[in-house]
Motif scaffolding. Structure first.
Motif, PDB file in Angstrom:
ATOM      1  N   LYS A 205       0.826  -1.212   0.000  1.00 11.40           N
ATOM      2  CA  LYS A 205       0.000   0.000   0.000  1.00 11.40           C
ATOM      3  C   LYS A 205       0.857   1.256   0.000  1.00 11.40           C
ATOM      4  O   LYS A 205       0.557   2.213  -0.718  1.00 11.40           O
ATOM      5  CB  LYS A 205      -0.958   0.002   1.202  1.00 11.40           C
ATOM      6  N   GLU A 206       1.936   1.257   0.779  1.00 17.53           N
ATOM      7  CA  GLU A 206       2.817   2.429   0.810  1.00 17.53           C
ATOM      8  C   GLU A 206       3.459   2.651  -0.563  1.00 17.53           C
ATOM      9  O   GLU A 206       3.575   3.787  -1.016  1.00 17.53           O
ATOM     10  CB  GLU A 206       3.895   2.268   1.880  1.00 17.53           C
ATOM     11  N   LYS A 207       3.840   1.564  -1.232  1.00 15.49           N
ATOM     12  CA  LYS A 207       4.432   1.669  -2.550  1.00 15.49           C
ATOM     13  C   LYS A 207       3.408   2.255  -3.530  1.00 15.49           C
ATOM     14  O   LYS A 207       3.733   3.123  -4.337  1.00 15.49           O
ATOM     15  CB  LYS A 207       4.878   0.273  -3.006  1.00 15.49           C
ATOM     16  N   GLU A 208       2.166   1.800  -3.409  1.00 20.03           N
ATOM     17  CA  GLU A 208       1.068   2.281  -4.252  1.00 20.03           C
ATOM     18  C   GLU A 208       0.816   3.784  -4.000  1.00 20.03           C
ATOM     19  O   GLU A 208       0.672   4.564  -4.931  1.00 20.03           O
ATOM     20  CB  GLU A 208      -0.188   1.477  -3.886  1.00 20.03           C
ATOM     21  N   ILE A 209       0.802   4.178  -2.724  1.00 23.83           N
ATOM     22  CA  ILE A 209       0.551   5.573  -2.360  1.00 23.83           C
ATOM     23  C   ILE A 209       1.668   6.489  -2.851  1.00 23.83           C
ATOM     24  O   ILE A 209       1.422   7.562  -3.396  1.00 23.83           O
ATOM     25  CB  ILE A 209       0.390   5.724  -0.814  1.00 23.83           C
ATOM     26  N   MET A 210       2.897   6.047  -2.688  1.00 22.68           N
ATOM     27  CA  MET A 210       4.032   6.888  -3.062  1.00 22.68           C
ATOM     28  C   MET A 210       4.259   6.907  -4.582  1.00 22.68           C
ATOM     29  O   MET A 210       5.084   7.673  -5.079  1.00 22.68           O
ATOM     30  CB  MET A 210       5.308   6.430  -2.329  1.00 22.68           C
ATOM     31  N   GLY A 211       3.507   6.073  -5.291  1.00 14.75           N
ATOM     32  CA  GLY A 211       3.576   6.084  -6.755  1.00 14.75           C
ATOM     33  C   GLY A 211       4.791   5.407  -7.323  1.00 14.75           C
ATOM     34  O   GLY A 211       5.222   5.698  -8.437  1.00 14.75           O
ATOM     35  N   ASN A 212       5.364   4.479  -6.568  1.00 13.28           N
ATOM     36  CA  ASN A 212       6.562   3.762  -7.056  1.00 13.28           C
ATOM     37  C   ASN A 212       6.183   2.521  -7.822  1.00 13.28           C
ATOM     38  O   ASN A 212       5.316   1.825  -7.549  1.00 13.28           O
ATOM     39  CB  ASN A 212       7.466   3.353  -5.872  1.00 13.28           C
TER      40      ASN A 212
END
Length: 184
Positions: free
Chosen positions: A177-184
């Motif tokens: 989810k953090e990867k998705e949020i940060m757009g990576n």
């Protein structure tokens, strides 16, 4: 064994499902119908879930389309979406409410990442509470003479292993989810 491992697994699985639902409500810069799942609308004199008065679809990657079934509810649907604190600006067009999803700023991405971390931590606490319930049941069973000390030790190791498994699943879900949020 008195601490039913399948029951503990079912409860821990429930905590994981809750986490995924909470994550679904976090905006990542892409349109996702689950973003509006938690919204309550004032319709017919009471508060009802948005999906009971409208159909939500994703016609474009950065646009949600909310087709309201009853024209009388269009204004309250638009108002509820705008008041939900999602950082979106819904506009009504006949019985259709368009919800464009704006690009996320880096500051907002960090904020959403912190919220995701908070959700993950809350669900880890739930998993640990379920573990505690299982361990308490084992202690009681041993004290009451229903199981031996060896059975207690073996069962508590199984409960700890199950807890570790679910904590890892929560950590993995958070990383995704953090990867998705940060757009990576």
């Amino acid at each position: 064994m008195t601490a039913d491992i399948n029951e503990l697994r079912r409860r821990m699985d429930g905590a994981l499902k809750t986490l995924h639902q909470e994550f679904g409500g976090l905006r990542t810069g892409r349109a996702n119908a689950s973003l509006l799942d938690h919204i309550q609308v004032d319709a017919y004199g009471s508060m009802v879930a948005l999906n009971t008065v409208a159909n939500i679809s994703v016609p474009e990657p950065r646009l949600l389309s909310v087709q309201v079934w009853d024209k009388a509810n269009v204004k309250s649907v638009e108002k509820a979406i705008n008041a939900a604190g999602l950082g979106v600006n819904a506009t009504a067009d006949g019985q259709l409410v368009r919800v464009p999803i704006p690009e996320l700023s880096q500051e907002r991405r960090k904020e959403l990442s912190k919220i995701a971390g908070k959700y993950a931590e809350e669900n880890k606490v739930s998993v640990r509470n379920i573990r505690r319930d299982g361990m308490d049941a084992l202690k009681k069973a041993e004290k009451d003479g229903k199981i031996s000390k060896d059975e207690h030790t073996k069962s508590s190791e199984g409960i700890q292993k199950l807890t570790d498994e679910f904590i890892k699943k929560i950590d993995d879900a958070l990383a995704i989810k953090e990867k998705e949020i940060m757009g990576n």
